[in-house]
Structure formats: structure tokens, C-alpha cells
Design an enzyme around this catalytic site. Structure first.
Site, PDB file in Angstrom:
ATOM      1  N   THR A  74       0.818  -1.208   0.000  1.00 48.26           N
ATOM      2  CA  THR A  74       0.000   0.000   0.000  1.00 48.26           C
ATOM      3  C   THR A  74       0.853   1.260   0.000  1.00 48.26           C
ATOM      4  OG1 THR A  74      -1.531   1.295   1.375  1.00 48.26           O
ATOM      5  CG2 THR A  74      -0.116  -0.243   2.515  1.00 48.26           C
ATOM      6  N   TYR A 105      -1.752   0.471  10.711  1.00 44.99           N
ATOM      7  CA  TYR A 105      -1.981  -0.256   9.458  1.00 44.99           C
ATOM      8  C   TYR A 105      -0.753  -0.166   8.558  1.00 44.99           C
ATOM      9  CZ  TYR A 105      -3.492  -0.913   4.623  1.00 44.99           C
ATOM     10  OH  TYR A 105      -3.566  -1.307   3.309  1.00 44.99           O
TER      11      TYR A 105
END
Length: 316
Positions: free
Chosen positions: A125, A147
Site C-alpha cells: 500500500t 496499518y
């Protein structure tokens, strides 16, 4: 025909990837744990076009606990998309993010190593870059959410297995993917749903946060190119993104025009750990893989709006 193991197969990106692999004549083994991040029926709906396809099989199992050797023994290539997503929840449930994003990845890498997997494609990501994701793949990595931290740790695990055991690894960092089947917790899905239901939209911050959004078909194209161009993708990290940067305020203006409805808007505080600006530098993917996103933000939002209108009953 290549046998492809796709983790997170019932998810947004995973289900689209499975469909395209099958369309290209590959056998697909789909895996998903149906962790209740969002309602299970939505994920099952994502699989509806795959169930019954001759080249598709599905296993409901948890990468954190299951015996992964038999699955890896059947596969040639692994596409590792399974992860616990979302910024806000990662502050509250770090143990879950740590186990889903780090432990599960390590167990899958180890099974892949032992079973001689030819290519391990890890989906990461833009959150690994931190608050401003605007540079190339050599930019400093400074995630600002749990995250992002767990996803960066997963990248490091992939690189460790490549360095120590010769596992053929490719890492793809995705930038703000949207389109049909987007998760219900993601911004554009929320905006469209609330516009269609005439509900109040809360913007986190001033609405000037910007993203270079990636339409789902372009995202899948990038993943497939990394798979098909194994000769140049192994050992590399690539940004996979779109080419058009827009702010939250601009997106809402486009959705108002496309839907013919004026959104009702209020503002709240910025979310902790959120990125202020992402602009995908995709020159490396363009040069080595031939990657070229083709869907502009207006056409992409039109497609997502049409899908959400047609599936409003599923979102309730």
C-alpha cells in the site's frame, strides 16, 4: 496454464483479479477467511461470478492458523492480497492487524519457500510512505498508522525471504483503488451511498486532501503485468496508481454532477494517521512493465456510481 493462489479472493481487488486470471485461462485457487471487517454477504456477492467456474476453486481458511503447505503445493504463483485494511480501526485493534498483516504473511512466505513457489506477488500500500506519498519507490518509508506499519513489516518479511532463501518476490504498492465492489468503509463508497440516500456526509478535515486514484481495472492490469513480466518484476517494488490527482472536494463535486443530487456536507477533525496527499509516481512500472492506467476519475466514478445504484440493497 498457471495455477494461481489468490489470498483475499473474496475482497474488492481479489475478486476482480480472480476473474481476470480465469479469463486468461489460468487456474485459480481462492482463499479468504471472511474476517468480519465488513459484512460477509458483501464478500460472498463478490464471489458470485466465480462460483461454479471450471477453473476456480475456493477455500475458506485463516492464513494465521491453517496448514498452508497443501495449498502452496498445488500452486505455481501466489498473489497475496489478504490483509486487515483500514486506518482508524488499526489504532484500536493492533493485535488483529499484527496477526493478519504480519503473522499471516510470514506463515504464507514460509509455506511458499518450502513448497517451491515460482513467484510470490505481495500486495502492499501507499500507506508505507507516510503522510505524503508523492515520490518514487526509493522514497523514505515512514508510515504514520498501525496499518501502514504492519504493511511495511510485511514488505520487509518478503524481502527477508527473498534475500535468505531465494524466493522470487515482487512487491506492488497500490494507491487509493476505487470502482465497483469497493469496500463499504472506503471514502467513495460512503460518499455515493450517502448521496443516493440523501444522508449527511462528514468530511474529515477541510476536504483538500488529495489522491491519485486508481480505477480497479487499471489496478488489476498492473498486478497482471507484474505476473506476466516475471523476467523484470522479480526482486522489484512498483507503485501501481492512477495518473489523475483530485481532492475530496473535487470528487464530491463530480459525484454531484453525475448523480444529479447535491450532497449534504459537514466537516469533522482529520483522521489520525491519514495521508494528506498521494500522487503515484508510476514511471518505473511504465518503463519496466508497460503499465498505463487508462480510466479517468470521471469515468471511474460513473462506473462505481452505476454499480452502487444497482446494488443498494446489498449495502444496507
Amino acid at each position: 496454464m498457471t495455477t494461481c493462489l489468490v489470498t483475499g479472493a473474496a475482497g474488492f481487488v481479489g475478486s476482480h483479479l480472480c476473474e481476470q486470471l480465469i479469463a486468461r485461462g489460468h487456474r485459480v485457487i481462492g482463499v479468504d477467511a471472511f474476517i468480519p471487517y465488513y459484512p460477509r454477504p458483501l464478500k460472498e456477492h463478490n464471489l458470485a461470478h466465480l462460483q461454479g467456474a471450471p477453473l476456480f476453486s475456493f477455500h475458506e481458511l485463516d492464513l494465521r492458523t491453517a496448514d498452508l503447505a497443501p495449498l502452496c503445493r498445488e500452486a505455481d504463483v501466489i498473489f497475496h492480497l489478504a490483509a486487515m485494511a483500514g486506518l482508524l480501526r488499526s489504532w484500536r485493534e493492533f493485535d488483529t492487524y499484527m496477526s493478519c498483516n504480519i503473522l499471516a504473511t510470514q506463515r504464507l512466505l514460509d509455506a511458499a519457500r518450502q513448497e517451491g513457489i515460482e513467484h510470490f506477488i505481495h500486495i502492499s500500500t501507499s500507506s508505507v510512505y507516510g503522510r505524503f506519498a508523492t515520490g518514487d519507490e526509493e522514497s523514505p518509508l515512514a508510515p504514520i498508522s498501525p496499518y501502514g506499519i504492519t504493511k511495511l513489516a510485511a514488505e520487509h518479511l518478503c524481502q527477508a525471504y527473498a534475500e535468505n532463501f531465494g524466493l522470487a518476490v515482487t512487491i506492488l504498492r497500490l494507491f487509493s483503488v476505487y470502482g465497483p465492489r469497493q469496500r463499504p468503509d472506503m471514502g467513495y463508497n460512503i460518499f455515493i451511498r450517502k448521496i443516493l440516500n440523501d444522508e449527511l456526509i462528514t468530511i474529515d478535515g477541510d476536504g483538500n486532501d488529495s489522491r491519485s486514484n486508481t480505477f480497479i481495472a487499471d489496478c488489476v492490469q498492473g498486478i497482471l503485468l507484474a505476473f506476466e513480466r516475471r523476467d523484470v518484476s522479480v526482486g522489484q517494488v512498483f507503485n501501481i496508481g492512477g495518473g489523475e490527482e483530485v481532492s475530496v472536494n473535487q470528487v464530491l463535486a463530480i459525484l454531484a454532477e453525475l448523480s444529479g443530487r447535491q450532497p449534504r456536507i459537514t466537516h469533522g477533525p482529520p483522521r489520525p494517521g491519514d495521508q494528506r496527499r498521494t500522487v503515484a509516481d508510476i514511471r518505473k512500472a511504465q518503463q519496466l512493465l508497460g503499465y498505463q492506467p487508462t480510466t479517468g476519475i470521471r469515468d471511474g466514478l460513473r462506473a462505481q456510481l452505476a454499480w452502487q445504484r444497482a446494488n443498494m440493497h446489498q449495502e444496507r
